[in-house]
Design a protein around this motif. Structure first.
Motif, PDB file in Angstrom:
ATOM      1  N   MET A  42      -0.817   8.901  -5.605  1.00 32.35           N
ATOM      2  CA  MET A  42      -0.737   7.525  -6.047  1.00 32.35           C
ATOM      3  C   MET A  42      -1.867   7.272  -7.026  1.00 32.35           C
ATOM      4  O   MET A  42      -2.955   7.808  -6.872  1.00 32.35           O
ATOM      5  CB  MET A  42      -0.857   6.602  -4.851  1.00 32.35           C
ATOM      6  N   THR A  43      -1.594   6.450  -7.984  1.00 33.30           N
ATOM      7  CA  THR A  43      -2.617   6.106  -8.964  1.00 33.30           C
ATOM      8  C   THR A  43      -2.867   4.610  -8.947  1.00 33.30           C
ATOM      9  O   THR A  43      -2.006   3.823  -8.558  1.00 33.30           O
ATOM     10  CB  THR A  43      -2.195   6.537 -10.382  1.00 33.30           C
ATOM     11  N   THR A  44      -4.067   4.242  -9.372  1.00 35.54           N
ATOM     12  CA  THR A  44      -4.409   2.828  -9.439  1.00 35.54           C
ATOM     13  C   THR A  44      -3.904   2.256 -10.757  1.00 35.54           C
ATOM     14  O   THR A  44      -3.486   2.969 -11.641  1.00 35.54           O
ATOM     15  CB  THR A  44      -5.926   2.633  -9.342  1.00 35.54           C
ATOM     16  N   GLY A  45      -3.950   0.980 -10.861  1.00 32.97           N
ATOM     17  CA  GLY A  45      -3.514   0.286 -12.064  1.00 32.97           C
ATOM     18  C   GLY A  45      -3.600  -1.202 -11.832  1.00 32.97           C
ATOM     19  O   GLY A  45      -4.171  -1.647 -10.832  1.00 32.97           O
ATOM     20  N   ALA A  54      -1.543  -3.247 -10.701  1.00 34.60           N
ATOM     21  CA  ALA A  54      -0.899  -3.722  -9.469  1.00 34.60           C
ATOM     22  C   ALA A  54      -1.583  -3.202  -8.207  1.00 34.60           C
ATOM     23  O   ALA A  54      -1.225  -3.600  -7.105  1.00 34.60           O
ATOM     24  CB  ALA A  54       0.571  -3.310  -9.460  1.00 34.60           C
ATOM     25  N   ALA A  55      -2.584  -2.331  -8.338  1.00 37.31           N
ATOM     26  CA  ALA A  55      -3.242  -1.754  -7.159  1.00 37.31           C
ATOM     27  C   ALA A  55      -4.260  -2.735  -6.580  1.00 37.31           C
ATOM     28  O   ALA A  55      -4.962  -3.427  -7.316  1.00 37.31           O
ATOM     29  CB  ALA A  55      -3.929  -0.453  -7.531  1.00 37.31           C
ATOM     30  N   ARG A  56      -4.311  -2.795  -5.255  1.00 42.42           N
ATOM     31  CA  ARG A  56      -5.291  -3.661  -4.585  1.00 42.42           C
ATOM     32  C   ARG A  56      -5.471  -3.196  -3.149  1.00 42.42           C
ATOM     33  O   ARG A  56      -4.649  -2.458  -2.604  1.00 42.42           O
ATOM     34  CB  ARG A  56      -4.878  -5.126  -4.626  1.00 42.42           C
ATOM     35  N   THR A  57      -6.545  -3.639  -2.552  1.00 42.90           N
ATOM     36  CA  THR A  57      -6.800  -3.361  -1.142  1.00 42.90           C
ATOM     37  C   THR A  57      -7.059  -4.677  -0.428  1.00 42.90           C
ATOM     38  O   THR A  57      -7.629  -5.608  -0.996  1.00 42.90           O
ATOM     39  CB  THR A  57      -8.022  -2.444  -0.940  1.00 42.90           C
ATOM     40  N   LEU A  58      -6.610  -4.744   0.814  1.00 39.96           N
ATOM     41  CA  LEU A  58      -6.815  -5.942   1.635  1.00 39.96           C
ATOM     42  C   LEU A  58      -7.074  -5.514   3.069  1.00 39.96           C
ATOM     43  O   LEU A  58      -6.491  -4.544   3.547  1.00 39.96           O
ATOM     44  CB  LEU A  58      -5.556  -6.828   1.625  1.00 39.96           C
ATOM     45  N   GLY A 101       1.484  -1.343  -6.150  1.00 42.39           N
ATOM     46  CA  GLY A 101       2.730  -1.861  -6.703  1.00 42.39           C
ATOM     47  C   GLY A 101       3.820  -1.819  -5.650  1.00 42.39           C
ATOM     48  O   GLY A 101       3.752  -2.498  -4.640  1.00 42.39           O
ATOM     49  N   ALA A 102       4.807  -0.952  -5.844  1.00 36.09           N
ATOM     50  CA  ALA A 102       5.938  -0.876  -4.923  1.00 36.09           C
ATOM     51  C   ALA A 102       5.640  -0.054  -3.669  1.00 36.09           C
ATOM     52  O   ALA A 102       6.446  -0.029  -2.749  1.00 36.09           O
ATOM     53  CB  ALA A 102       7.150  -0.278  -5.640  1.00 36.09           C
ATOM     54  N   THR A 103       4.493   0.603  -3.605  1.00 30.97           N
ATOM     55  CA  THR A 103       4.144   1.441  -2.463  1.00 30.97           C
ATOM     56  C   THR A 103       2.934   0.868  -1.737  1.00 30.97           C
ATOM     57  O   THR A 103       1.940   0.530  -2.375  1.00 30.97           O
ATOM     58  CB  THR A 103       3.819   2.882  -2.920  1.00 30.97           C
ATOM     59  N   SER A 104       3.024   0.775  -0.427  1.00 32.23           N
ATOM     60  CA  SER A 104       1.908   0.301   0.389  1.00 32.23           C
ATOM     61  C   SER A 104       1.594   1.316   1.477  1.00 32.23           C
ATOM     62  O   SER A 104       2.501   1.926   2.041  1.00 32.23           O
ATOM     63  CB  SER A 104       2.241  -1.032   1.060  1.00 32.23           C
TER      64      SER A 104
END
Length: 75
Positions: A1-4, A6-10, A26-29
């Motif tokens: 997986m790559t960041t961009g 749409a990438a975030r952490t919570l 993005g579409a993958t969590s």
């Protein structure tokens, strides 16, 4: 997986159960949590994850702000 963009952490803390760390790409969590009540091993894994994430961030800072040979100073 790559960041961009749409990438975030919570982190989702809960009063009556263990927290959940969400890594969204993005579409993958990816959801990280424990199998039950937290153990010493769970805490050690969380600390390892935090250490490696910090190293990753410092390495990116050097790439972004550093010298071509990677010896730049992290902000």
């Amino acid at each position: 997986m790559t960041t961009g963009h749409a990438a975030r952490t919570l982190t989702h803390p809960y009063a009556r159960r263990e927290p959940v760390l969400a890594l969204d790409f993005g579409a993958t969590s990816v959801l990280v949590t424990t199998r039950g009540p937290a153990t010493v091993e769970d805490l050690e894994f969380a600390r390892q994850l935090a250490r490696e994430a910090s190293r990753f961030a410092r390495s990116l800072e050097r790439s972004l702000h550093g010298l071509a040979d990677g010896t730049g100073v992290a902000a």
